[in-house]
Enzyme design. Structure first.
Site, short mmCIF file in Angstrom:
data_model
loop_
_atom_site.label_atom_id
_atom_site.label_comp_id
_atom_site.label_asym_id
_atom_site.label_seq_id
_atom_site.Cartn_x
_atom_site.Cartn_y
_atom_site.Cartn_z
N CYS A 101 0.83 -1.19 0.00
CA CYS A 101 0.00 0.00 0.00
C CYS A 101 0.86 1.24 0.00
O CYS A 101 2.05 1.21 0.30
CB CYS A 101 -0.89 0.00 1.23
SG CYS A 101 -1.81 -1.53 1.41
N ARG A 112 2.59 1.13 -5.90
CA ARG A 112 2.71 0.30 -4.70
C ARG A 112 1.47 -0.56 -4.49
O ARG A 112 1.50 -1.51 -3.71
CB ARG A 112 2.93 1.18 -3.46
CG ARG A 112 4.17 2.05 -3.53
CD ARG A 112 4.25 2.94 -2.30
NE ARG A 112 4.36 2.13 -1.11
CZ ARG A 112 5.51 1.66 -0.63
NH1 ARG A 112 6.63 1.94 -1.26
NH2 ARG A 112 5.54 0.91 0.43
N TRP A 124 -3.09 -2.38 -1.68
CA TRP A 124 -2.77 -3.68 -2.28
C TRP A 124 -3.28 -4.69 -1.26
O TRP A 124 -2.70 -4.85 -0.19
CB TRP A 124 -1.27 -3.84 -2.47
CG TRP A 124 -0.87 -5.04 -3.27
CD1 TRP A 124 -0.85 -5.15 -4.64
CD2 TRP A 124 -0.36 -6.30 -2.79
NE1 TRP A 124 -0.37 -6.38 -5.02
CE2 TRP A 124 -0.09 -7.12 -3.91
CE3 TRP A 124 -0.15 -6.83 -1.51
CZ2 TRP A 124 0.40 -8.42 -3.79
CZ3 TRP A 124 0.34 -8.13 -1.38
CH2 TRP A 124 0.61 -8.91 -2.52
N ASN A 139 -0.19 0.47 6.14
CA ASN A 139 0.54 -0.35 5.16
C ASN A 139 1.25 -1.44 5.95
O ASN A 139 2.11 -1.13 6.77
CB ASN A 139 1.55 0.51 4.40
CG ASN A 139 2.49 -0.35 3.54
OD1 ASN A 139 2.14 -1.46 3.16
ND2 ASN A 139 3.68 0.16 3.30
N GLY A 140 0.89 -2.70 5.74
CA GLY A 140 1.51 -3.79 6.49
C GLY A 140 0.47 -4.83 6.87
O GLY A 140 -0.62 -4.88 6.28
N GLU A 165 14.86 -14.05 -16.51
CA GLU A 165 14.34 -12.67 -16.45
C GLU A 165 13.42 -12.37 -17.63
O GLU A 165 12.37 -11.75 -17.49
CB GLU A 165 15.51 -11.67 -16.40
CG GLU A 165 15.12 -10.21 -16.38
CD GLU A 165 14.23 -9.79 -15.21
OE1 GLU A 165 13.67 -8.68 -15.29
OE2 GLU A 165 14.08 -10.57 -14.25
N LYS A 197 9.57 -11.19 -17.20
CA LYS A 197 9.03 -9.94 -17.78
C LYS A 197 7.73 -10.24 -18.55
O LYS A 197 6.73 -9.56 -18.41
CB LYS A 197 10.06 -9.28 -18.71
CG LYS A 197 11.22 -8.63 -17.97
CD LYS A 197 10.92 -7.29 -17.40
CE LYS A 197 10.68 -7.14 -15.92
NZ LYS A 197 11.38 -7.79 -14.91
N GLU A 208 4.98 -11.15 -16.02
CA GLU A 208 4.54 -10.02 -15.18
C GLU A 208 3.54 -9.12 -15.90
O GLU A 208 2.54 -8.71 -15.33
CB GLU A 208 5.75 -9.17 -14.79
CG GLU A 208 6.60 -9.70 -13.66
CD GLU A 208 7.81 -8.80 -13.39
OE1 GLU A 208 8.09 -8.50 -12.22
OE2 GLU A 208 8.45 -8.39 -14.38
N HIS A 257 15.72 -32.40 -20.82
CA HIS A 257 15.37 -33.28 -19.69
C HIS A 257 13.98 -32.99 -19.14
O HIS A 257 13.75 -33.10 -17.93
CB HIS A 257 16.43 -33.14 -18.59
CG HIS A 257 17.83 -33.33 -19.09
ND1 HIS A 257 18.29 -34.52 -19.60
CD2 HIS A 257 18.84 -32.43 -19.24
CE1 HIS A 257 19.55 -34.37 -20.00
NE2 HIS A 257 19.90 -33.13 -19.80
N LYS A 266 5.10 -2.83 -6.73
CA LYS A 266 6.50 -2.52 -7.01
C LYS A 266 7.44 -3.03 -5.94
O LYS A 266 8.54 -3.51 -6.21
CB LYS A 266 6.67 -1.01 -7.17
CG LYS A 266 8.05 -0.57 -7.57
CD LYS A 266 8.40 -1.03 -8.95
CE LYS A 266 9.83 -0.79 -9.38
NZ LYS A 266 10.23 -1.55 -10.53
C1 BG6 Z 1 8.33 -7.31 -6.75
C2 BG6 Z 1 8.41 -6.45 -8.00
O1 BG6 Z 1 7.27 -6.90 -5.97
O2 BG6 Z 1 9.54 -7.21 -6.00
C3 BG6 Z 1 9.58 -6.94 -8.84
O3 BG6 Z 1 7.19 -6.54 -8.73
C4 BG6 Z 1 10.87 -6.89 -8.00
O4 BG6 Z 1 9.72 -6.15 -9.98
C5 BG6 Z 1 10.73 -7.61 -6.67
O5 BG6 Z 1 11.90 -7.47 -8.74
C6 BG6 Z 1 11.90 -7.27 -5.76
O6 BG6 Z 1 11.87 -5.88 -5.48
P1 BG6 Z 1 13.17 -5.09 -4.99
O7 BG6 Z 1 12.69 -3.69 -4.81
O8 BG6 Z 1 13.58 -5.72 -3.70
O9 BG6 Z 1 14.23 -5.24 -6.05
#
Ligand code: BG6
Length: 616
Positions: free
Chosen positions: A2, A27, A74, A100-101, A489, A493, A496, A512, A611
């Site tokens: 959040c 967030r 969130w 937030n938490g 990665e 991507k 995500e 395998h 994020k």
């Molecule tokens: C996720 C993000 O919540 O946290 C990812 O969506 C990110 O993009 C991952 O790689 C780790 O975040 P950070 O800020 O610790 O690099």
């Protein structure tokens, strides 16, 4: 996670709070709300959906109140509904709170409060805290020592288990906000005749560059004229005012359609920033000002452990290849969330690196604390200046990538790869890496911005390829050696931002098991750089195409990789192996971005993601 914003000052709070929330929407974006001190009461406006929905409601409401708190959510506890949106009002409407938490013992507290006559409107853990603060506020009519609201918050938090970043207001006190943190980030924007509180500086960087970062266990009391910080144990804290090192313009979209697109195209500059002033040409090595170890201490290090989450964990895997290759120091990589409970046997001379773009990811923060608790030195690689990880680590390297707002990490990832490569050079030159080899690496790192621009110039071709593959539902990403984490990665991507099922594998491992997935409906993206594994990778491509699997190849092998060797080819510059992971990542970012755009996905705010995750 959040986002919280609070404002007390001389201006109308409503639009300032909404503007702040817009900059924190990465967030969490399930629902949002605002609480304003109006007359003798508190007006709450909240709704499911984006901050833009709230902005419309707040505008219609046109409040003149100059103090308020707000939130973008969130969801953790309780579905995405208007009732579960924040702010939460106490049963007597005296107290409003944004949180937030996660309150882990909220059920027990709720039962106690219901026993005391409190009623509840939502299914959230956070509302319990609003009622608990009201309970103590009403209990302590006199508030012997200090501000009555601060006391009520302090007494409540003593009973709370879990994590929190909170902002609280009271109908009786229209010029005061109280905030507190444990586990979730919270900072103060210090203004002239106004003060702000937020989860992240992005909420107020447009109003002030002066910021105070709160530590765990601290409570702040804000008014428009002043603020004071104390601890849960009532000790007074003298605040340290820091300067934010970026401007609001950097957090604006400019001419780009999405922040992810903007951040992909900012990579030449972001990497320039990450390496500025960090090379010594005389010694053909890298130099870091904040690691806090001298050469003798580095000689004692005989193992390095990297910890991170998500994309940062992939950066740790690449660091393993680069640091082992150029310094011959053994490296281990841990999922931060697993490390804390795995109780791994560790070498006494091990050194830890935690990697985190935000510097606030709780799993990575707790891995840092676990390693420190066991007496290990922990260094951080982060883009979060002043973040909790930066403040609690024993030293580290700032990425200086500028604000990264797109939820899917791009420029922060490539700058983590750059810093890992430079660490390989730095540690290698302290051991067996020759002056000449060092010089070649310095030259290679410095050539990165130019080489990345060359790849970005191919964006239209990559877009055309992406759009031809946008309707597939399954993808495999394959790579060998340091290209394996890059394949992971690439798959992440795509997952995500386009919600396509995608998996990354070491290319040889494909035989395998995953080869069973290969068909006309499951294309593969194969990283095929020049070098000693090219021939092996090309036979993996043959095995795939033999089973009607379409292949997009990303290659730096020039004529050694003929046009007929794959269905679609993205050619990237041939360069030093220490920068190939970075160059190979750029086309994968663009592929995922253009496929997601073609599918009409909300690239910057993908479903279910946030994020930085500040709850376990
Ligand atoms: C996720 C993000 O919540 O946290 C990812 O969506 C990110 O993009 C991952 O790689 C780790 O975040 P950070 O800020 O610790 O690099």
């Amino acid at each position: 996670m959040c986002g919280i914003v609070g404002y007390v000052g001389k201006h109308a709070a409503s639009s300032i709070l909404v503007e702040g929330l817009k900059h924190l929407e990465y967030r969490g974006y399930d629902s949002s709300g605002i609480a304003l001190a109006e007359g003798n009461g508190i007006e709450v406006i909240k709704k499911t959906g984006r901050v833009a929905v709230l902005a419309g409601l707040a505008q219609k409401h046109a409040s003149k109140a100059s103090m308020g708190i707000s939130h973008t959510r969130w969801a953790t506890h309780g579905g995405v509904t208007d009732e579960n949106a924040h702010p939460h009002l106490s049963w007597d409407s005296k107290i409003a709170l944004v949180h937030n938490g996660v309150i882990e013992n909220y059920k027990a507290l709720r039962t106690f409060l219901e026993g005391e006559g409190a009623t509840f409107r939502s299914q959230t853990d956070s509302e319990v805290l609003a009622n608990l603060i009201a309970y103590y506020y009403n209990l302590d009519e006199t508030a012997q020592n200090g501000n009555r609201l601060v006391c009520a918050v302090r007494q409540s938090l003593i009973h709370v288990e879990g994590t929190y970043g909170i902002a609280v207001i009271c109908a009786d006190l229209p010029n005061e906000i109280v905030g507190a943190r444990k586990g979730s980030p919270l900072c103060i924007g210090v203004g002239h005749g106004e003060n702000l509180i937020a989860s992240d500086v992005a909420a107020f960087v447009g109003r002030t560059q002066n910021v105070v970062y709160l530590d765990d266990g601290q409570i702040v009391h804000l008014s428009r004229e002043d603020f004071s910080i104390t601890t849960i144990a009532e000790e007074t804290v003298s605040p340290v005012i820091n300067q934010i090192d970026w401007k609001i313009e950097e957090a604006e979209l400019g001419s780009y359609k999405h922040f992810m697109e903007k951040e992909i195209f900012e990579q030449p500059q972001a990497l320039e920033n990450a390496m500025r002033g960090r090379f010594s040409d005389d010694e053909s090595t890298a130099k870091f000002g904040g690691l806090n170890l001298d050469a003798r201490e580095w000689r004692q290090v005989d193992r390095i452990v990297f910890c991170g989450c998500g994309t940062a964990w992939h950066a740790c895997l690449v660091a393993e290849y680069l640091i082992e290759r150029f310094s011959r120091i053994p490296v281990e990589v841990e999922y931060a969330s697993e490390f804390r409970y795995r109780n791994a046997p560790l070498d006494k001379n091990a050194l830890f690196f935690v990697v985190s773009q935000s510097g606030e990811t709780i799993d990575t923060l707790e891995a840092l604390r676990e390693a420190q608790r066991k007496g290990f030195r922990v260094l951080g690689i982060t883009n979060g200046v002043g973040s909790t990880i930066a403040r609690e680590s024993d030293g580290g390297v700032y990425q200086h990538s500028g604000p990264e707002i797109g939820v899917a990490s791009t420029k922060a990832f490539t700058s983590q790869l750059l810093i890992s490569g430079m660490l390989g050079l730095y540690l290698g030159r302290m051991r067996d890496l020759s002056f000449g080899d060092g010089r070649e690496m310095v030259k290679a790192f410095k050539s990165l911005p130019g080489l990345i621009s060359q790849i970005l110039d191919q964006a239209d071709q990559i877009k055309a390829i992406a759009e031809r593959y946008a309707e597939f539902q399954d993808f495999l990403f394959l790579g060998r050696q340091s290209m394996f984490p890059i394949a992971l990665e690439g798959a992440l991507k795509l997952k995500e931002i386009s919600y396509i099922h995608a998996e990354g594998y070491p290319a040889a491992e494909m035989k395998h098991g995953p080869i069973a997935l290969i068909s006309e409906q499951c294309p593969s993206v194969v990283l095929s750089p020049h070098g000693d594994t090219l021939k092996k990778v090309m036979s993996n491509i043959e095995e795939t195409r033999a089973r009607k699997g379409r292949v997009i190849a990303i290659t730096s092998a020039g004529k050694d990789f003929p046009d007929s060797a794959a269905d679609d080819i993205i050619r990237i510059p041939t360069a030093h192996s220490c920068i190939m992971p970075i160059l190979s990542t750029i086309p994968l970012q663009l592929l995922a971005y253009y496929i997601a755009c073609k599918r009409g996905c909300d690239v910057d705010k993908p479903r279910n993601l946030a994020k930085s995750v500040t709850v376990e």
